[in-house]
Design an enzyme around this catalytic site. Structure first.
Site, PDB file in Angstrom:
ATOM      1  N   LEU A 117      14.605  17.638 -11.418  1.00 14.62           N
ATOM      2  CA  LEU A 117      15.583  18.363 -10.599  1.00 14.62           C
ATOM      3  C   LEU A 117      15.954  17.582  -9.348  1.00 14.62           C
ATOM      4  O   LEU A 117      17.112  17.565  -8.935  1.00 14.62           O
ATOM      5  CB  LEU A 117      15.046  19.747 -10.242  1.00 14.62           C
ATOM      6  N   HIS A 125      13.750  33.189  18.307  1.00  8.80           N
ATOM      7  CA  HIS A 125      15.040  33.627  17.780  1.00  8.80           C
ATOM      8  C   HIS A 125      16.145  32.778  18.391  1.00  8.80           C
ATOM      9  O   HIS A 125      16.116  32.537  19.593  1.00  8.80           O
ATOM     10  CB  HIS A 125      15.275  35.104  18.138  1.00  8.80           C
ATOM     11  N   ALA A 136       0.889  14.484  -3.450  1.00  6.74           N
ATOM     12  CA  ALA A 136       0.377  13.505  -2.491  1.00  6.74           C
ATOM     13  C   ALA A 136      -0.536  14.159  -1.454  1.00  6.74           C
ATOM     14  O   ALA A 136      -1.603  13.635  -1.136  1.00  6.74           O
ATOM     15  CB  ALA A 136       1.550  12.811  -1.795  1.00  6.74           C
ATOM     16  N   LEU A 176       0.854  -1.195   0.000  1.00  8.18           N
ATOM     17  CA  LEU A 176       0.000   0.000   0.000  1.00  8.18           C
ATOM     18  C   LEU A 176       0.893   1.250   0.000  1.00  8.18           C
ATOM     19  O   LEU A 176       2.072   1.181   0.320  1.00  8.18           O
ATOM     20  CB  LEU A 176      -0.892   0.007   1.241  1.00  8.18           C
ATOM     21  N   GLY A 221       0.965   3.561  -2.679  1.00  4.10           N
ATOM     22  CA  GLY A 221       0.966   4.159  -4.009  1.00  4.10           C
ATOM     23  C   GLY A 221       2.332   4.599  -4.497  1.00  4.10           C
ATOM     24  O   GLY A 221       3.368   4.272  -3.913  1.00  4.10           O
ATOM     25  N   THR A 222       2.286   5.384  -5.579  1.00  5.77           N
ATOM     26  CA  THR A 222       3.526   5.890  -6.184  1.00  5.77           C
ATOM     27  C   THR A 222       4.342   6.645  -5.152  1.00  5.77           C
ATOM     28  O   THR A 222       5.564   6.467  -5.047  1.00  5.77           O
ATOM     29  CB  THR A 222       3.169   6.834  -7.352  1.00  5.77           C
ATOM     30  N   GLY A 254      -9.040  -3.162  -9.986  1.00  3.09           N
ATOM     31  CA  GLY A 254     -10.488  -2.966  -9.873  1.00  3.09           C
ATOM     32  C   GLY A 254     -11.078  -2.544 -11.207  1.00  3.09           C
ATOM     33  O   GLY A 254     -10.504  -1.712 -11.917  1.00  3.09           O
ATOM     34  N   VAL A 269      13.059  18.029 -26.861  1.00  5.49           N
ATOM     35  CA  VAL A 269      13.547  16.674 -27.148  1.00  5.49           C
ATOM     36  C   VAL A 269      12.594  16.004 -28.133  1.00  5.49           C
ATOM     37  O   VAL A 269      11.373  16.041 -27.955  1.00  5.49           O
ATOM     38  CB  VAL A 269      13.646  15.861 -25.839  1.00  5.49           C
TER      39      VAL A 269
HETATM   40  P1  NAI Z   1       6.522  18.600 -14.629  1.00  9.28           P
HETATM   41  O1  NAI Z   1       5.253  18.686 -15.382  1.00  9.28           O
HETATM   42  O2  NAI Z   1       6.644  19.255 -13.322  1.00  9.28           O
HETATM   43  O3  NAI Z   1       7.733  19.141 -15.544  1.00  9.28           O
HETATM   44  C1  NAI Z   1       7.976  18.585 -16.818  1.00  9.28           C
HETATM   45  C2  NAI Z   1       8.874  19.484 -17.611  1.00  9.28           C
HETATM   46  O4  NAI Z   1       9.170  18.835 -18.849  1.00  9.28           O
HETATM   47  C3  NAI Z   1       8.231  20.831 -17.970  1.00  9.28           C
HETATM   48  O5  NAI Z   1       9.090  21.862 -17.534  1.00  9.28           O
HETATM   49  C4  NAI Z   1       8.103  20.756 -19.480  1.00  9.28           C
HETATM   50  O6  NAI Z   1       8.266  22.035 -20.094  1.00  9.28           O
HETATM   51  C5  NAI Z   1       9.239  19.796 -19.870  1.00  9.28           C
HETATM   52  N1  NAI Z   1       9.054  19.151 -21.187  1.00  9.28           N
HETATM   53  C6  NAI Z   1       7.911  18.667 -21.720  1.00  9.28           C
HETATM   54  N2  NAI Z   1       8.144  18.193 -22.980  1.00  9.28           N
HETATM   55  C7  NAI Z   1       9.464  18.364 -23.236  1.00  9.28           C
HETATM   56  C8  NAI Z   1      10.320  18.049 -24.350  1.00  9.28           C
HETATM   57  N3  NAI Z   1       9.872  17.472 -25.473  1.00  9.28           N
HETATM   58  N4  NAI Z   1      11.626  18.373 -24.273  1.00  9.28           N
HETATM   59  C9  NAI Z   1      12.115  18.974 -23.156  1.00  9.28           C
HETATM   60  N5  NAI Z   1      11.351  19.276 -22.072  1.00  9.28           N
HETATM   61  C10 NAI Z   1      10.044  18.972 -22.107  1.00  9.28           C
HETATM   62  O7  NAI Z   1       6.817  17.027 -14.547  1.00  9.28           O
HETATM   63  P2  NAI Z   1       7.591  16.069 -13.539  1.00  9.28           P
HETATM   64  O8  NAI Z   1       8.793  16.719 -12.956  1.00  9.28           O
HETATM   65  O9  NAI Z   1       7.756  14.832 -14.312  1.00  9.28           O
HETATM   66  O10 NAI Z   1       6.560  15.870 -12.368  1.00  9.28           O
HETATM   67  C11 NAI Z   1       5.301  15.246 -12.601  1.00  9.28           C
HETATM   68  C12 NAI Z   1       4.296  15.603 -11.545  1.00  9.28           C
HETATM   69  O11 NAI Z   1       4.662  15.055 -10.303  1.00  9.28           O
HETATM   70  C13 NAI Z   1       4.151  17.095 -11.362  1.00  9.28           C
HETATM   71  O12 NAI Z   1       2.775  17.384 -11.242  1.00  9.28           O
HETATM   72  C14 NAI Z   1       4.862  17.360 -10.077  1.00  9.28           C
HETATM   73  O13 NAI Z   1       4.301  18.462  -9.379  1.00  9.28           O
HETATM   74  C15 NAI Z   1       4.675  16.066  -9.310  1.00  9.28           C
HETATM   75  N6  NAI Z   1       5.789  15.841  -8.407  1.00  9.28           N
HETATM   76  C16 NAI Z   1       5.975  16.644  -7.342  1.00  9.28           C
HETATM   77  C17 NAI Z   1       7.041  16.482  -6.510  1.00  9.28           C
HETATM   78  C18 NAI Z   1       7.212  17.389  -5.377  1.00  9.28           C
HETATM   79  O14 NAI Z   1       6.307  18.133  -5.061  1.00  9.28           O
HETATM   80  N7  NAI Z   1       8.360  17.371  -4.714  1.00  9.28           N
HETATM   81  C19 NAI Z   1       8.041  15.455  -6.734  1.00  9.28           C
HETATM   82  C20 NAI Z   1       7.757  14.670  -7.860  1.00  9.28           C
HETATM   83  C21 NAI Z   1       6.671  14.875  -8.653  1.00  9.28           C
END
Ligand code: NAI
Length: 460
Positions: free
Chosen positions: A185, A439, A315, A39, A41-42, A116, A236
């Site tokens: 990142l 502080h 999440a 349990l 999830g991702t 499911g 890309v």
């Molecule tokens: P993201 O949607 O945040 O960023 C994807 C990036 O890929 C964008 O900047 C977009 O412009 C770029 N991109 C799209 N097509 C491209 C191409 N052909 N060539 C080069 N760049 C391209 O996606 P990410 O980082 O995969 O995250 C997915 C989801 O998971 C998001 O909703 C994020 O908020 C969530 N997440 C949140 C985390 C956190 O809050 N710490 C950690 C991991 C995920």
């Protein structure tokens, strides 16, 4: 024999398991179908938790290599045991997963293992076991999966998603990250600290598209200084395995090669195989299930929450929706304040935000005032030896009500909680400025930024 429940949750991630536990707290008879044995999830298995494990370990490595000496601590040789680092991360995941099992047991939630699939709005089968489950209310909480792009050939080894990048068995010499969002990142930082040459290819002319422009620009400078190479404006067009390497092509640039490629270009909702067509639910253009403010789909008795519906794929957003939908089912009430959902990127420094960005306020033509305070002027940051970054507070120009707070600092993810609570309670910048902060602590920078909204910061 068909089993029956008041509430059946499909998906045992942060949205689904919280919905199940909350519904059980209301005295409802609850079942939960989850296709994975574990349990959580991702987020727990292959997302938030394991990535934070690696981020923590590699941050300690960075400190040992680069910062201990400043404290007068000399470490003669620092060696990485990658297998042990992975084992520590996996142990954390295992312990937390067992914790959810125990919560389910105590809440008397019936667990079904399998996929499911709707037979009708009130009947779901577990594909594989063939069990049929009747329920008055069904909550879809099936989450999302990594998105990919045309031309990208995921092979699960050289070209993969975050799932693979959490488990590389050796440090890549060269790594290409496609997409400069949170996932790219965070995991790019992990492998860069371990010694990989990391190149991030981003389509836009900036990183972190959802974050405040100024904060994202500051983060870009800091990450570049750390050694991550950014190629902005790179679209890309293909990525594929080439022997023991991978080749990536971008519009108008020569092909690049690397040992590993991480595809992190967003996520798509998981709705395949649910049988939505059987009950007449249609997804929107982005594959999401449309719902109203009570998480009700177009089919009575069927609800959806988390990454399968609109809103940030986070999440804690899914968790709060899970609690709210259970409350709605049990009491007729249940609400999530989307204005007060923080977002955190767990790099070093962390980047955290809640409420509107400056650009969003300009687009909405909401008049605002801005107060900023840099950590270089904060005593605790100085003691910690980490003075990069700042706090930015945005408040309504007429009412002074807080509209957004943006932080870049190693502890931004924890610091944002105060700002979130302040926004939740409809505080003004003056309320925060008049609140006593211990502080020396980092949150004093939030107080000072709130004071700066009225040009009254003390330490600037
Ligand atoms: P993201 O949607 O945040 O960023 C994807 C990036 O890929 C964008 O900047 C977009 O412009 C770029 N991109 C799209 N097509 C491209 C191409 N052909 N060539 C080069 N760049 C391209 O996606 P990410 O980082 O995969 O995250 C997915 C989801 O998971 C998001 O909703 C994020 O908020 C969530 N997440 C949140 C985390 C956190 O809050 N710490 C950690 C991991 C995920």
């Amino acid at each position: 024999m068909a089993t029956s429940h008041d509430v059946l949750v499909i998906g045992g991630g942060p949205g689904g398991y919280v919905a199940a536990i909350k519904a059980a707290q209301y005295g409802l008879n609850v079942g939960c179908i989850e296709m994975e044995k574990v349990l959580g999830g991702t987020c727990l298995r292959i997302g938030c938790i394991p990535s934070k494990g690696l981020l923590e370990s590699t941050e300690r490595l960075h400190q040992a290599q680069n910062e201990f000496a400043d404290h007068g601590i000399n470490v003669s040789s620092v060696k990485v045991d990658l297998a042990k680092m992975h084992a520590r991360k996996d142990k954390t995941v295992g312990e937390l997963a067992r914790g959810i099992d125990e919560l389910f047991r105590r809440s008397k939630i019936t667990r079904y293992l399998g996929v499911g699939r709707f037979l009708s709005p009130s009947k779901v089968t577990v594909v594989g076991t063939g069990e049929e489950i009747q329920a008055k209310h069904v909550i879809i909480a099936t989450g999302s999966k990594s998105a990919t792009l045309p031309g990208i050939e995921l092979d699960g080894e050289r070209v993969g998603t975050s799932t693979e990048a959490l488990n590389y068995p050796e440090v890549p010499k060269e790594m290409i990250v496609i997409g400069a969002g949170a996932i790219g990142l965070e995991l790019g930082s992990v492998w860069q600290r371990l010694g990989a040459k990391v190149t991030v290819l981003e389509y836009l002319d900036r990183i972190l598209p959802e974050m405040d422009d100024e904060i994202a620009a500051s983060a870009l400078r800091i990450f570049t200084k750390q050694g991550i190479i950014f190629k902005l404006g790179s679209r890309v067009t293909s990525a594929k395995k080439d022997g023991r390497r991978a080749i990536v092509t971008c519009d108008g640039a020569p092909p690049m090669s690397a040992d590993r490629v991480l595809v992190s270009v967003g996520r798509t909702p998981n709705t395949e195989g649910l049988g939505l067509e059987v009950i007449g639910i249609e997804t929107d253009k982005r594959g999401r299930i449309p719902t109203n403010e009570h998480f009700q789909t177009t089919v009575p008795g069927v609800y959806a929450i988390g990454d399968v519906i609109a809103g940030p794929m986070l999440a804690h957003k899914a968790e709060d929706e899970g609690a709210a939908v259970a409350e709605f089912i049990a009491t007729g009430y249940g609400h999530v304040n989307y204005m007060a959902i923080p977002s955190v990127v767990y790099t070093s420094p962390e980047i955290a935000s809640v409420g509107f960005t400056e650009k969003q306020l300009q687009e909405k033509e909401i008049p605002f005032k801005k107060g900023k305070f840099p950590f270089i002027a904060n005593g605790r940051a100085k003691v910690l030896g980490d003075t990069s970054g700042m706090v930015k507070v945005l408040a309504h120009a007429e009412t002074d009500r807080l509209l957004g707070v943006h932080i870049i600092n190693n502890r931004a993810g924890d610091l944002i909680a105060e700002a979130t609570a302040a926004i939740e309670f409809a505080a003004t910048a003056e309320d925060v400025a008049r609140t006593t902060h211990a502080h020396p602590t980092l949150p004093e920078a939030i107080k000072e930024a709130a004071m700066a909204v009225h040009n009254q910061a003390i330490h600037m």
